[in-house]
Design a protein around this motif. Structure first.
Motif, PDB file in Angstrom:
ATOM      1  N   ASP A  36       1.086  -1.126   0.619  1.00 28.89           N
ATOM      2  CA  ASP A  36      -0.222  -0.348   0.032  1.00 28.89           C
ATOM      3  C   ASP A  36       1.006   1.220  -0.231  1.00 28.89           C
ATOM      4  OD1 ASP A  36      -2.058  -1.229   0.208  1.00 28.89           O
ATOM      5  OD2 ASP A  36      -2.626  -1.836   1.960  1.00 28.89           O
ATOM      6  N   ALA A  37       2.317   1.768  -0.290  1.00 32.39           N
ATOM      7  CA  ALA A  37       3.464   2.394  -0.197  1.00 32.39           C
ATOM      8  C   ALA A  37       3.055   2.824  -1.176  1.00 32.39           C
ATOM      9  CB  ALA A  37       4.942   2.098  -0.102  1.00 32.39           C
ATOM     10  N   PRO A  38       2.754   4.662  -1.501  1.00 34.80           N
ATOM     11  CA  PRO A  38       2.950   5.230  -2.730  1.00 34.80           C
ATOM     12  C   PRO A  38       3.637   5.264  -3.213  1.00 34.80           C
ATOM     13  CG  PRO A  38       3.535   6.899   0.055  1.00 34.80           C
ATOM     14  CD  PRO A  38       3.787   5.276   0.501  1.00 34.80           C
ATOM     15  N   ASP A  39       5.015   5.057  -3.054  1.00 32.04           N
ATOM     16  CA  ASP A  39       5.908   4.855  -4.010  1.00 32.04           C
ATOM     17  C   ASP A  39       6.694   4.045  -3.748  1.00 32.04           C
ATOM     18  OD1 ASP A  39       7.812   6.760  -2.428  1.00 32.04           O
ATOM     19  OD2 ASP A  39       6.663   8.791  -2.970  1.00 32.04           O
ATOM     20  N   GLU A  40       8.155   3.772  -4.474  1.00 34.93           N
ATOM     21  CA  GLU A  40       8.741   3.119  -4.403  1.00 34.93           C
ATOM     22  C   GLU A  40      10.120   3.360  -3.617  1.00 34.93           C
ATOM     23  OE1 GLU A  40       8.331   3.655  -8.858  1.00 34.93           O
ATOM     24  OE2 GLU A  40       7.758   4.798  -7.075  1.00 34.93           O
ATOM     25  N   SER A  41       9.946   5.002  -3.030  1.00 33.13           N
ATOM     26  CA  SER A  41      11.044   5.742  -1.820  1.00 33.13           C
ATOM     27  C   SER A  41      10.516   4.869  -0.841  1.00 33.13           C
ATOM     28  CB  SER A  41      11.512   6.358  -2.307  1.00 33.13           C
ATOM     29  OG  SER A  41      12.392   7.502  -1.242  1.00 33.13           O
ATOM     30  N   ASP A  42       9.350   4.653  -0.640  1.00 35.75           N
ATOM     31  CA  ASP A  42       8.797   4.369   1.238  1.00 35.75           C
ATOM     32  C   ASP A  42       8.172   2.681   1.118  1.00 35.75           C
ATOM     33  OD1 ASP A  42       6.960   5.814   3.282  1.00 35.75           O
ATOM     34  OD2 ASP A  42       5.793   4.351   1.865  1.00 35.75           O
ATOM     35  N   VAL A  43       8.836   2.486  -0.447  1.00 34.84           N
ATOM     36  CA  VAL A  43       8.568   0.192   0.180  1.00 34.84           C
ATOM     37  C   VAL A  43      10.323   0.304   0.534  1.00 34.84           C
ATOM     38  CG1 VAL A  43       9.246  -1.487  -1.873  1.00 34.84           C
ATOM     39  CG2 VAL A  43       7.097   0.393  -1.836  1.00 34.84           C
ATOM     40  N   LEU A  44      11.554   1.080   0.044  1.00 29.28           N
ATOM     41  CA  LEU A  44      12.524   0.364   0.477  1.00 29.28           C
ATOM     42  C   LEU A  44      12.847   1.166   1.639  1.00 29.28           C
ATOM     43  CD1 LEU A  44      14.653   1.001  -3.509  1.00 29.28           C
ATOM     44  CD2 LEU A  44      13.339  -0.790  -1.958  1.00 29.28           C
ATOM     45  N   THR A  45      12.624   2.200   1.637  1.00 29.43           N
ATOM     46  CA  THR A  45      12.735   2.436   3.480  1.00 29.43           C
ATOM     47  C   THR A  45      12.237   1.608   4.025  1.00 29.43           C
ATOM     48  OG1 THR A  45      12.959   5.128   2.083  1.00 29.43           O
ATOM     49  CG2 THR A  45      11.947   4.354   5.051  1.00 29.43           C
ATOM     50  N   THR A  71      20.161   4.087  -9.032  1.00 26.47           N
ATOM     51  CA  THR A  71      19.636   5.468  -8.198  1.00 26.47           C
ATOM     52  C   THR A  71      19.648   4.993  -6.711  1.00 26.47           C
ATOM     53  OG1 THR A  71      18.838   6.231 -10.094  1.00 26.47           O
ATOM     54  CG2 THR A  71      18.722   7.111  -8.052  1.00 26.47           C
ATOM     55  N   ARG A  72      20.402   5.034  -6.056  1.00 32.11           N
ATOM     56  CA  ARG A  72      20.083   4.552  -4.282  1.00 32.11           C
ATOM     57  C   ARG A  72      18.741   5.542  -4.118  1.00 32.11           C
ATOM     58  NH1 ARG A  72      24.365   7.981  -0.370  1.00 32.11           N
ATOM     59  NH2 ARG A  72      25.994   6.342  -1.724  1.00 32.11           N
ATOM     60  N   THR A  73      18.373   4.673  -3.163  1.00 33.21           N
ATOM     61  CA  THR A  73      17.136   4.978  -3.126  1.00 33.21           C
ATOM     62  C   THR A  73      16.646   4.648  -1.217  1.00 33.21           C
ATOM     63  OG1 THR A  73      15.974   5.112  -5.523  1.00 33.21           O
ATOM     64  CG2 THR A  73      14.331   5.327  -3.245  1.00 33.21           C
ATOM     65  N   PRO A  74      16.212   5.182  -0.145  1.00 31.03           N
ATOM     66  CA  PRO A  74      16.748   6.965  -0.043  1.00 31.03           C
ATOM     67  C   PRO A  74      17.799   7.330  -0.518  1.00 31.03           C
ATOM     68  CG  PRO A  74      16.184   6.019   2.190  1.00 31.03           C
ATOM     69  CD  PRO A  74      16.060   4.801   0.836  1.00 31.03           C
ATOM     70  N   ALA A  75      18.291   8.651  -1.178  1.00 35.42           N
ATOM     71  CA  ALA A  75      19.718   8.597  -1.250  1.00 35.42           C
ATOM     72  C   ALA A  75      20.149   9.206  -0.270  1.00 35.42           C
ATOM     73  CB  ALA A  75      19.861  10.296  -1.712  1.00 35.42           C
ATOM     74  N   GLY A 119      16.433  -3.839  -8.759  1.00 36.14           N
ATOM     75  CA  GLY A 119      16.504  -2.621  -7.621  1.00 36.14           C
ATOM     76  C   GLY A 119      17.598  -3.787  -6.811  1.00 36.14           C
ATOM     77  N   HIS A 120      18.506  -2.921  -6.068  1.00 38.56           N
ATOM     78  CA  HIS A 120      19.457  -3.935  -4.684  1.00 38.56           C
ATOM     79  C   HIS A 120      18.950  -3.693  -3.894  1.00 38.56           C
ATOM     80  CE1 HIS A 120      21.683  -5.835  -7.754  1.00 38.56           C
ATOM     81  NE2 HIS A 120      21.144  -4.162  -8.859  1.00 38.56           N
ATOM     82  N   LEU A 121      18.687  -4.658  -2.628  1.00 40.78           N
ATOM     83  CA  LEU A 121      18.898  -4.510  -0.885  1.00 40.78           C
ATOM     84  C   LEU A 121      20.064  -4.735  -0.539  1.00 40.78           C
ATOM     85  CD1 LEU A 121      16.134  -3.608   0.900  1.00 40.78           C
ATOM     86  CD2 LEU A 121      16.125  -5.831   1.257  1.00 40.78           C
ATOM     87  N   VAL A 122      21.196  -4.079   0.074  1.00 40.11           N
ATOM     88  CA  VAL A 122      22.287  -4.181   0.486  1.00 40.11           C
ATOM     89  C   VAL A 122      21.986  -4.562   2.427  1.00 40.11           C
ATOM     90  CG1 VAL A 122      25.125  -3.564   0.582  1.00 40.11           C
ATOM     91  CG2 VAL A 122      23.352  -3.599  -1.632  1.00 40.11           C
ATOM     92  N   LEU A 123      23.301  -5.665   2.537  1.00 39.17           N
ATOM     93  CA  LEU A 123      22.743  -5.908   3.467  1.00 39.17           C
ATOM     94  C   LEU A 123      23.959  -6.414   4.385  1.00 39.17           C
ATOM     95  CD1 LEU A 123      19.887  -8.680   3.424  1.00 39.17           C
ATOM     96  CD2 LEU A 123      19.936  -5.612   3.837  1.00 39.17           C
TER      97      LEU A 123
END
Length: 399
Positions: A36-45, A71-75, A119-123
């Motif tokens: 339900d997130a409004p945009d991609e940045s909110d999903v990744l956050t 593109t790094r998100t969030p920057a 995209g990528h999720l870095v851990l």
């Protein structure tokens, strides 16, 4: 050796199962929230924030694959660095290891939508995660990818709707401009037709004034070069018509001549009738309320052109008549045939039949100029003498 537990005891396995189930449940809830997130940045956050709740791992950064690359998100995520950005780019859209300072384990989880990396999720972690911990991280990556796909689809739909709205607005604006243009063209055509008809019907200066009054609804005054009224159309004609002072009127004409458009002077909007650079007269809309707009100014401007042509035509006629009179008087003095003389006299409005006299008038000590010749002509007209007038040999000559 068997171990017997009391009712309050917990076996290690059962405790792990409950914790594992709790983490899975948390991921399900997180998945619903991310969807339900409004945009991609909110999903990744939200995904980055959830990493620390699933085990000893830490979220280092997240990236979106856009048209211009990664593109790094969030920057502004606190652990992200330019070096980490470069490492993820070198992976070419695939998952793989990354180096994180002071951390034994670092990994970039690729986020896929069908076959495409989105995209990528870095851990990172202080040590290699267990298989169960890595499983939870993979589940988180899959849910994040699914939520990103939906967010991208919603954004694409919003963009499409925005484009459609913009297209609709542009079409409406274009239609409005076309309607305005058609209206302007219709008005200009009406102006052209009415003023052209006034000129073609030999209605003269008065016809131009009346046509302009019908087009604009404003009273119209046409003056000669010196401010004398030539024609009036519409209500409110002053009686007597005021005669302007020569100096201020000349300054007004000179100022208006420097403009390319009609100018407002007091309660009037004035345009000059110019022919070959010479001002022949003025035409004005009487507009004390300053209500005249672009359509009225266009009509006034066109009327000034029609007036210039009319006045130039009248001047040419006067010059031709004057020349014909002068030539006829010269020929009558030197001798010409009767038929030619009668025809040419009739052409300038004079009946040459019957007895005629020749009168020569001279101003002692001064040759006859145009002013003197005109004065002689007015004197003859005042005596009801119908005559042909010309200047010859320094004298005014009347036949």
């Amino acid at each position: 050796m068997a171990t017997t537990l009391g009712t309050t005891g917990r076996s290690p396995r059962n405790s792990w199962d409950r914790e594992h189930l709790a983490n899975l449940y948390s991921l399900v809830v997180l998945s619903m929230i991310m969807n339900d997130a409004p945009d991609e940045s909110d999903v990744l956050t939200r995904a980055l924030t959830a990493v620390g709740t699933l085990g000893p791992c830490r979220a280092e950064a997240a990236y979106l694959t856009l048209g211009n690359g990664l593109t790094r998100t969030p920057a502004d995520w606190p652990h992200a660095t330019p070096d980490l950005d470069a490492q993820v780019r070198r992976l070419g859209g695939q998952g793989g290891p990354v180096t994180v300072p002071d951390r034994e384990w670092g990994w970039s989880l690729a986020l896929h939508s069908t076959a495409d990396a989105i995209g990528h999720l870095v851990l990172s972690a202080p040590s290699q995660p267990t298989d169960d911990e890595y499983f939870l991280l993979r589940v988180l990556a899959q849910q994040t990818a699914a939520a990103l796909t939906q967010a991208m689809a919603r954004r694409t739909e919003r963009d499409r709707e925005q484009q459609l709205r913009q297209l609709s607005e542009d079409r409406a604006a274009t239609n409005a401009r076309l309607t305005t243009s058609v209206s302007e063209l219709e008005h200009q055509r009406s102006v052209h037709e009415m003023l052209s008809d006034a000129s073609a019907n030999d209605d003269g200066v008065q016809g131009i004034a009346e046509a302009l009054h019908r087009l604009t609804g404003y009273p119209v005054a046409i003056e000669d070069r010196f401010g004398n009224l030539w024609a009036w159309a519409g209500p409110g004609r002053p009686d007597p018509y005021p005669k302007p002072q020569a100096g201020p009127h000349e300054e007004l004409v000179q100022d208006a001549a420097r403009r390319q458009r009609p100018v407002r002077v007091a309660e009037q909007v004035i345009a000059l009738a110019r022919h070959r650079g010479e001002v022949l007269g003025t035409v004005a809309l009487i507009d004390p309320e300053a209500g005249a707009g672009e359509e009225e100014r266009f009509a006034l401007d066109y009327a000034s052109t029609a007036l210039a042509l009319e006045l130039a035509h009248l001047r040419n006629l006067a010059e031709v008549e004057l020349r014909l009179r002068r030539e006829l008087v010269d020929d009558l003095i030197t001798g010409t045939d009767d038929a030619s003389a009668y025809a040419r006299a009739a052409a300038v409005g004079h009946d040459l039949h019957g007895p005629h006299y020749l009168a020569a008038v001279q101003w002692a000590g001064r040759p006859a100029d145009d002013t003197f010749v005109q004065a002689v002509g007015r004197s003859a007209a005042g005596l009801r003498m119908r005559s042909l007038l010309a200047r010859r040999s320094g004298m005014a000559v009347l036949v």
